[in-house]
Design a protein around this motif. Structure first.
Motif, PDB file in Angstrom:
ATOM      1  N   ARG A   1      -0.277  16.636 -19.595  1.00 55.79           N
ATOM      2  CA  ARG A   1      -1.191  16.921 -18.471  1.00 55.79           C
ATOM      3  C   ARG A   1      -1.639  15.621 -17.800  1.00 55.79           C
ATOM      4  NH1 ARG A   1      -5.458  20.396 -21.034  1.00 55.79           N
ATOM      5  NH2 ARG A   1      -3.983  20.464 -22.727  1.00 55.79           N
ATOM      6  N   ILE A   2      -1.877  14.605 -18.631  1.00 61.46           N
ATOM      7  CA  ILE A   2      -2.265  13.301 -18.075  1.00 61.46           C
ATOM      8  C   ILE A   2      -1.139  12.759 -17.202  1.00 61.46           C
ATOM      9  CG2 ILE A   2      -2.730  10.882 -18.690  1.00 61.46           C
ATOM     10  CD1 ILE A   2      -4.200  11.975 -21.188  1.00 61.46           C
ATOM     11  N   VAL A   3       0.084  12.883 -17.715  1.00 60.44           N
ATOM     12  CA  VAL A   3       1.248  12.414 -16.955  1.00 60.44           C
ATOM     13  C   VAL A   3       1.335  13.166 -15.629  1.00 60.44           C
ATOM     14  CG1 VAL A   3       3.770  12.333 -16.918  1.00 60.44           C
ATOM     15  CG2 VAL A   3       2.557  11.735 -18.995  1.00 60.44           C
ATOM     16  N   GLU A   4       1.170  14.469 -15.727  1.00 60.47           N
ATOM     17  CA  GLU A   4       1.263  15.307 -14.528  1.00 60.47           C
ATOM     18  C   GLU A   4       0.233  14.885 -13.472  1.00 60.47           C
ATOM     19  OE1 GLU A   4       0.712  19.965 -13.666  1.00 60.47           O
ATOM     20  OE2 GLU A   4       1.370  19.451 -15.681  1.00 60.47           O
ATOM     21  N   GLN A   5      -0.974  14.577 -13.960  1.00 69.94           N
ATOM     22  CA  GLN A   5      -2.066  14.240 -13.036  1.00 69.94           C
ATOM     23  C   GLN A   5      -1.885  12.868 -12.395  1.00 69.94           C
ATOM     24  OE1 GLN A   5      -5.739  14.606 -15.211  1.00 69.94           O
ATOM     25  NE2 GLN A   5      -5.484  16.793 -15.451  1.00 69.94           N
ATOM     26  N   HIS A   6      -1.325  11.921 -13.156  1.00 69.97           N
ATOM     27  CA  HIS A   6      -1.372  10.538 -12.692  1.00 69.97           C
ATOM     28  C   HIS A   6      -0.017   9.925 -12.348  1.00 69.97           C
ATOM     29  CE1 HIS A   6      -5.631  10.207 -13.591  1.00 69.97           C
ATOM     30  NE2 HIS A   6      -5.390  10.845 -14.718  1.00 69.97           N
ATOM     31  N   SER A   7       1.101  10.596 -12.694  1.00 63.70           N
ATOM     32  CA  SER A   7       2.397   9.917 -12.537  1.00 63.70           C
ATOM     33  C   SER A   7       2.701   9.552 -11.083  1.00 63.70           C
ATOM     34  CB  SER A   7       3.522  10.766 -13.125  1.00 63.70           C
ATOM     35  OG  SER A   7       3.533  12.016 -12.514  1.00 63.70           O
ATOM     36  N   ALA A   8       2.341  10.417 -10.153  1.00 62.82           N
ATOM     37  CA  ALA A   8       2.644  10.126  -8.744  1.00 62.82           C
ATOM     38  C   ALA A   8       1.911   8.873  -8.277  1.00 62.82           C
ATOM     39  CB  ALA A   8       2.261  11.309  -7.884  1.00 62.82           C
ATOM     40  N   GLU A   9       0.631   8.775  -8.655  1.00 58.85           N
ATOM     41  CA  GLU A   9      -0.163   7.598  -8.256  1.00 58.85           C
ATOM     42  C   GLU A   9       0.373   6.328  -8.907  1.00 58.85           C
ATOM     43  OE1 GLU A   9      -4.734   8.267  -7.131  1.00 58.85           O
ATOM     44  OE2 GLU A   9      -4.248   8.660  -9.211  1.00 58.85           O
TER      45      GLU A   9
ATOM     46  N   GLY B   1      -3.489  15.403 -31.886  1.00 56.25           N
ATOM     47  CA  GLY B   1      -2.080  15.772 -32.047  1.00 56.25           C
ATOM     48  C   GLY B   1      -1.558  16.760 -31.030  1.00 56.25           C
ATOM     49  N   ASP B   2      -2.326  16.993 -29.961  1.00 55.42           N
ATOM     50  CA  ASP B   2      -1.875  17.925 -28.930  1.00 55.42           C
ATOM     51  C   ASP B   2      -1.081  17.158 -27.864  1.00 55.42           C
ATOM     52  OD1 ASP B   2      -1.498  19.853 -27.082  1.00 55.42           O
ATOM     53  OD2 ASP B   2      -3.614  20.174 -26.598  1.00 55.42           O
ATOM     54  N   ASP B   3       0.243  17.271 -27.938  1.00 55.04           N
ATOM     55  CA  ASP B   3       1.098  16.546 -26.997  1.00 55.04           C
ATOM     56  C   ASP B   3       0.956  17.044 -25.566  1.00 55.04           C
ATOM     57  OD1 ASP B   3       2.030  14.817 -28.817  1.00 55.04           O
ATOM     58  OD2 ASP B   3       4.060  15.633 -28.955  1.00 55.04           O
ATOM     59  N   SER B   4       0.575  18.313 -25.443  1.00 53.71           N
ATOM     60  CA  SER B   4       0.472  18.856 -24.084  1.00 53.71           C
ATOM     61  C   SER B   4      -0.640  18.162 -23.297  1.00 53.71           C
ATOM     62  CB  SER B   4       0.222  20.358 -24.134  1.00 53.71           C
ATOM     63  OG  SER B   4      -1.055  20.604 -24.660  1.00 53.71           O
ATOM     64  N   ALA B   5      -1.628  17.603 -24.013  1.00 52.61           N
ATOM     65  CA  ALA B   5      -2.702  16.865 -23.328  1.00 52.61           C
ATOM     66  C   ALA B   5      -2.104  15.639 -22.640  1.00 52.61           C
ATOM     67  CB  ALA B   5      -3.763  16.437 -24.340  1.00 52.61           C
TER      68      ALA B   5
ATOM     69  N   LEU C   1     -11.849  12.384 -21.113  1.00 50.73           N
ATOM     70  CA  LEU C   1     -12.166  12.126 -22.527  1.00 50.73           C
ATOM     71  C   LEU C   1     -11.687  13.269 -23.411  1.00 50.73           C
ATOM     72  CD1 LEU C   1     -15.654  10.469 -22.870  1.00 50.73           C
ATOM     73  CD2 LEU C   1     -13.539   9.770 -23.947  1.00 50.73           C
ATOM     74  N   ASP C   2     -11.862  14.484 -22.882  1.00 54.54           N
ATOM     75  CA  ASP C   2     -11.395  15.664 -23.621  1.00 54.54           C
ATOM     76  C   ASP C   2      -9.895  15.597 -23.854  1.00 54.54           C
ATOM     77  OD1 ASP C   2     -13.865  16.689 -23.804  1.00 54.54           O
ATOM     78  OD2 ASP C   2     -13.660  18.157 -22.192  1.00 54.54           O
ATOM     79  N   LEU C   3      -9.190  15.213 -22.773  1.00 52.85           N
ATOM     80  CA  LEU C   3      -7.729  15.124 -22.884  1.00 52.85           C
ATOM     81  C   LEU C   3      -7.337  14.079 -23.930  1.00 52.85           C
ATOM     82  CD1 LEU C   3      -6.476  15.332 -19.181  1.00 52.85           C
ATOM     83  CD2 LEU C   3      -6.078  16.965 -20.984  1.00 52.85           C
ATOM     84  N   ALA C   4      -8.034  12.937 -23.880  1.00 46.87           N
ATOM     85  CA  ALA C   4      -7.738  11.863 -24.844  1.00 46.87           C
ATOM     86  C   ALA C   4      -8.021  12.349 -26.270  1.00 46.87           C
ATOM     87  CB  ALA C   4      -8.568  10.632 -24.520  1.00 46.87           C
TER      88      ALA C   4
ATOM     89  N   LEU D   1      -3.516   5.310 -25.998  1.00 41.50           N
ATOM     90  CA  LEU D   1      -4.480   6.368 -25.666  1.00 41.50           C
ATOM     91  C   LEU D   1      -5.430   6.680 -26.823  1.00 41.50           C
ATOM     92  CD1 LEU D   1      -5.014   8.020 -23.136  1.00 41.50           C
ATOM     93  CD2 LEU D   1      -3.649   9.834 -24.082  1.00 41.50           C
ATOM     94  N   LYS D   2      -4.953   6.403 -28.022  1.00 41.21           N
ATOM     95  CA  LYS D   2      -5.803   6.673 -29.177  1.00 41.21           C
ATOM     96  C   LYS D   2      -7.041   5.783 -29.186  1.00 41.21           C
ATOM     97  CE  LYS D   2      -2.178   8.678 -31.826  1.00 41.21           C
ATOM     98  NZ  LYS D   2      -1.011   8.470 -32.625  1.00 41.21           N
ATOM     99  N   LYS D   3      -6.904   4.629 -28.515  1.00 44.67           N
ATOM    100  CA  LYS D   3      -8.041   3.689 -28.486  1.00 44.67           C
ATOM    101  C   LYS D   3      -8.903   3.885 -27.239  1.00 44.67           C
ATOM    102  CE  LYS D   3      -5.096   0.393 -30.766  1.00 44.67           C
ATOM    103  NZ  LYS D   3      -4.109  -0.620 -30.404  1.00 44.67           N
ATOM    104  N   PHE D   4      -8.509   4.780 -26.370  1.00 44.24           N
ATOM    105  CA  PHE D   4      -9.260   4.988 -25.131  1.00 44.24           C
ATOM    106  C   PHE D   4     -10.605   5.640 -25.437  1.00 44.24           C
ATOM    107  CE2 PHE D   4     -10.240   7.627 -21.344  1.00 44.24           C
ATOM    108  CZ  PHE D   4     -10.375   6.602 -20.432  1.00 44.24           C
ATOM    109  N   ARG D   5     -11.697   4.938 -25.032  1.00 44.56           N
ATOM    110  CA  ARG D   5     -13.029   5.432 -25.372  1.00 44.56           C
ATOM    111  C   ARG D   5     -13.806   5.939 -24.154  1.00 44.56           C
ATOM    112  NH1 ARG D   5     -11.398   6.027 -29.411  1.00 44.56           N
ATOM    113  NH2 ARG D   5     -11.320   4.731 -31.254  1.00 44.56           N
ATOM    114  N   GLY D   6     -13.151   5.946 -23.010  1.00 41.42           N
ATOM    115  CA  GLY D   6     -13.789   6.460 -21.801  1.00 41.42           C
ATOM    116  C   GLY D   6     -14.806   5.515 -21.192  1.00 41.42           C
TER     117      GLY D   6
END
Lengths: 190, 205
Positions: free
Chosen positions: A27-35, A20-24, A11-14, A65-70
């Motif tokens: 990080r999401i891509v980094e964590q989930h792209s392999a899966e 406006g933090d693109d690095s977030a 949720l923090d990342l979202a 992602l802007k609509k992601f509410r967790g």
């Protein structure tokens, strides 16, 4: 507890991304792209190259992602997008393949046969993969999510929007079909 | 056939298939892709609309030219239509030029991305060379240490240390070699002093 921490992190990342933090997002891509890539590869029948689907999934995630509410885990949300993307990708590919099959029926029929030089084991596993690939969509998806992605029942139900009973029925039927197609193999194995 | 058997078989088949191939996605790339998509979405229909408008205008005009007797038009109206057609043509040209520019910029960006990716994948040759030099110097010092400490071959060790200093004078391992040499020299001096002392001592009989 750890799941709760993970959800709050997601949720923090979202939130960071919304601010406006693109690095977030990176990080999401980094964590989930392999899966995501692994799931797409399995759902599409192990083509090896899943570049386009992964790009499409993250493009959709970027927009949504802007609509992601967790309400669910980010992973489940991304998996849902992947499943949907793979559905449309397979649909498009089937249309192309149908055209190819009309032009050259031998090419479509002989995609996996006649490999005498390939070791027996590899050929056997290729057969297993083909069997999974030829399963109807609803059976293939639960099989991949359950046995290969290792998701829990509730996660699969959330992801596909079905009940636990329906999922169990689909799994049983998928197993029955696999047994039908790979009967000798299962006898050997058992 | 148990569920576990199916699972094992599928997992094994999946493992054999290997990992999928995909390149890394980044927010910057996605933003660029979205921008490109937006440009296409606006520019292409715009160009198409302009083309259709021109075609209609030209058709109307040719119809008017072909049937001058049926519908006689004043000269001014023809001139204004001509003017309109010219304006539309100019608009279409400008739009097409814009689209071409965008496409060209896009192509350039793609080329640039590819080159950047290629550049990133090439390891820095200077750094590699430095690492190799460092490694060689370290190996020489290591061998010299072994000669001196384990095999007790002081002269060979001294030669090896000197070689390190000569070959790699600015390297960190050259400093180590210098230190070792000074230690050996110090030990030799101590030894000779000890020997000298023992020689001078009177024997007790």
């Amino acid at each position: 507890m750890s799941a709760m921490v993970r959800t709050s992190e997601e949720l923090d990342l979202a939130t960071q991304f919304r601010q406006g933090d693109d690095s977030a997002f990176d990080r999401i891509v980094e964590q989930h792209s392999a899966e995501i890539a692994a799931l797409a590869n399995r759902l599409l029948g192990w083509p090896g190259d899943v570049e386009d689907v992964v790009q499409e999934v993250f493009l959709s995630a970027f927009l949504g992602l802007k609509k992601f509410r967790g309400e669910c885990r980010l992973r489940t949300w991304l998996f849902t997008i992947t499943v949907n993307r793979c559905r449309s990708f397979r649909f498009r590919r089937r249309r192309v393949l149908a055209r190819v099959a009309i032009d050259d029926p031998e090419a479509a029929a002989g995609s996996g046969s006649g490999c005498d030089q390939v070791p027996m084991d590899e050929e056997t596993f290729a057969m297993v993969r083909r069997a999974v690939q030829t399963l109807p969509r609803k059976y293939r998806e639960v099989t991949v999510l359950r046995y290969l992605q290792g998701l829990q029942t509730q996660e699969i139900c959330d992801l596909l929007g079905i009940t636990a009973n329906a999922m169990q029925v689909r799994l049983n039927r998928a197993r029955a079909r696999l047994k039908e197609q790979l009967g000798d193999l299962f006898e050997e194995k058992s | 056939m148990s569920e576990e058997q199916v699972k094992t078989l599928l997992q094994r088949a999946d493992e054999i298939a290997g990992n999928p191939v995909f390149s890394t996605v980044s927010a910057v790339r996605i933003r660029r892709r979205l921008q490109r998509r937006r440009v296409f979405r606006t520019a292409v229909p715009l160009a198409a609309a302009a083309a259709v408008t021109i075609a209609i205008a030209l058709l109307t005009r040719s119809g008017q030219v072909e049937t001058p007797q049926q519908q006689p038009q004043p000269q001014q109206q023809i001139a204004s239509l001509q003017e309109q057609v010219n304006q539309l043509k100019a608009q279409t040209d400008a739009t097409l030029k814009l689209v071409q520019e965008v496409l060209e910029r896009d192509r350039q960006q793609q080329r640039l991305d590819a080159l950047e990716a290629e550049l990133a994948s090439i390891p820095d040759p200077v750094r590699r060379m430095e690492q190799q030099v460092d490694r060689s110097a370290f190996l020489l010092v290591y061998q010299a240490d072994r000669l001196y400490k384990e095999l007790n071959q002081t002269e060979s060790a001294v030669a090896a240390y000197k070689e390190v200093i000569q070959l790699f004078p600015t390297n960190q391992w050259a400093d180590v070699a210098r230190e070792r040499l000074s230690q050996i020299e110090q030990r030799r001096i101590n030894k000779s002093e000890d020997k000298g002392e023992t020689r001078c001592e009177p024997r007790s009989v």
